[in-house]
Scaffold this motif. Structure first.
Motif, short mmCIF file in Angstrom:
data_model
loop_
_atom_site.label_atom_id
_atom_site.label_comp_id
_atom_site.label_asym_id
_atom_site.label_seq_id
_atom_site.Cartn_x
_atom_site.Cartn_y
_atom_site.Cartn_z
N LYS A 237 45.04 48.33 38.42
CA LYS A 237 45.67 47.05 38.09
C LYS A 237 46.61 47.17 36.90
O LYS A 237 47.74 46.64 36.92
CB LYS A 237 44.58 46.00 37.80
CG LYS A 237 45.13 44.60 37.59
CD LYS A 237 44.01 43.59 37.43
CE LYS A 237 44.57 42.18 37.24
NZ LYS A 237 43.49 41.17 37.08
N LYS A 240 49.79 49.19 37.88
CA LYS A 240 50.68 48.40 38.74
C LYS A 240 51.46 47.38 37.93
O LYS A 240 52.68 47.22 38.11
CB LYS A 240 49.86 47.71 39.83
CG LYS A 240 50.69 47.05 40.92
CD LYS A 240 49.82 46.58 42.07
CE LYS A 240 50.66 46.02 43.20
NZ LYS A 240 49.83 45.60 44.35
N GLU A 241 50.80 46.70 37.01
CA GLU A 241 51.49 45.72 36.17
C GLU A 241 52.53 46.39 35.28
O GLU A 241 53.61 45.86 35.05
CB GLU A 241 50.47 44.95 35.31
CG GLU A 241 49.57 44.02 36.10
CD GLU A 241 50.36 42.99 36.90
OE1 GLU A 241 51.33 42.42 36.33
OE2 GLU A 241 50.03 42.77 38.07
#
Length: 318
Positions: A237, A240-241
């Motif tokens: 996560k 990806k951010e």
């Protein structure tokens, strides 16, 4: 060499093939690609004279498949999906039988069969009974019978079905050798087979042609973004951010890896924009581990799924 125009076949209310059109140039290997039940075999059976079309036509070496059916058949060597072999015959006896059926010239018949046995790697089993041969050798016998009479066109329907990996490689090599002297239509649902053997591909789905071109040109046509493939060590996560903040990034696809906190990403940017350096800086500055980074292109499997999966559409980034 082969011109197919609006070929259509109906069985009652069921339309198996609808308005199929394509051309095959002399010396070309064309892949007829589609999922099972797409209409490939029905198309081939019309081209070879096994089935009459409901409408439309095709010309092979200038002869119409309906008006000049016998002349067309003399120009074609056909390997059906289920090879019709006489299992009680020896290889040599069977090929001589096929040569007589095809009415080949008697004085050159033995020389032609000897050459085909050599070309198809059947010399060592020419006196063996066909029923005792392996599946791979039976496929070679099927190819050999298709070559009897020196046809200009070879039409091969799923020639590697049921073979093991070694046998598949052998049949593919043989098809490549045959391509130097024949125009070939190769029907298959195996994607790797097309990329290994064929010059161009016609993709059929639900009886209709949905695309036809070289794999390279289809890739260019369906590619909407510049894609970069990355493998990164770090929490999925958070990585990806972080990638989304890179200038020029449109979409980030994530694919969890087999190792904890090692994940794969495909980053989409505008076409012709190379952002690999920016991505690398972002990953390093964020404290993640950069394990792999490379340009990424659509595979034949991606193309096939986009064109033949119900409801599947190219990614819309607008």
């Amino acid at each position: 060499m082969i011109e197919v125009e609006s070929l259509t076949k109906s069985f009652g209310d069921t339309v198996a093939v609808k308005d199929v059109s394509f051309n095959v140039e002399s010396g070309e290997v064309l892949g007829l690609l589609g999922p099972n039940g797409a209409g490939k075999t029905t198309t081939i059976r019309m081209l070879t004279g096994y089935l009459p079309p409901t409408r439309g036509t095709a010309r092979i070496v200038g002869y119409d498949i309906f008006k000049d059916s016998l002349k067309v058949r003399r120009q074609i060597g056909y390997l059906p999906e289920n090879v019709p072999l006489y299992n009680n015959m020896s290889v040599n006896t069977f090929l001589n039988f096929v040569a007589r059926v095809k009415d080949t010239e008697v004085r050159t018949r033995n020389d032609q069969i000897d050459e085909i046995l050599l070309h198809c790697g059947l010399r060592e089993v020419q006196n063996k009974t066909i029923g005792k041969l392996s599946k791979g050798f039976k496929q070679r016998v099927g190819l050999a019978q298709a070559l009897i009479g020196n046809p200009m066109v070879l039409i091969l329907d799923e020639p590697t079905t049921g073979l093991d990996p070694r046998q598949i490689a052998q049949i593919r090599d043989l098809i490549k050798q045959l391509a130097s002297g024949h125009t070939i239509i190769l029907s298959t649902h195996i994607l790797h087979e097309v990329s290994m053997v064929c010059d161009r591909v016609v993709i059929i789905h639900n009886g209709e042609v949905v695309a036809q071109d070289s794999v390279e040109n289809l890739t260019k046509e369906l590619t909407k973004t510049q894609m970069t493939y990355i493998t990164i060590h770090g929490p999925l996560k958070l990585v990806k951010e972080s990638l989304k903040t890179v200038e020029g990034v449109l979409v980030v696809e994530s694919h969890p890896g087999d190792v904890e906190d090692v994940n794969n990403f495909i980053v989409h940017a505008q076409l012709e924009r190379d952002i690999r350096e920016l991505i690398a800086k972002c990953v390093v500055n964020s404290g993640f581990g950069l394990l792999e980074l490379k340009s990424h292109a659509l595979s034949l499997e991606d193309i096939f799924l986009q064109l033949t999966t119900k409801g599947a559409k190219p990614m819309n980034l607008n």
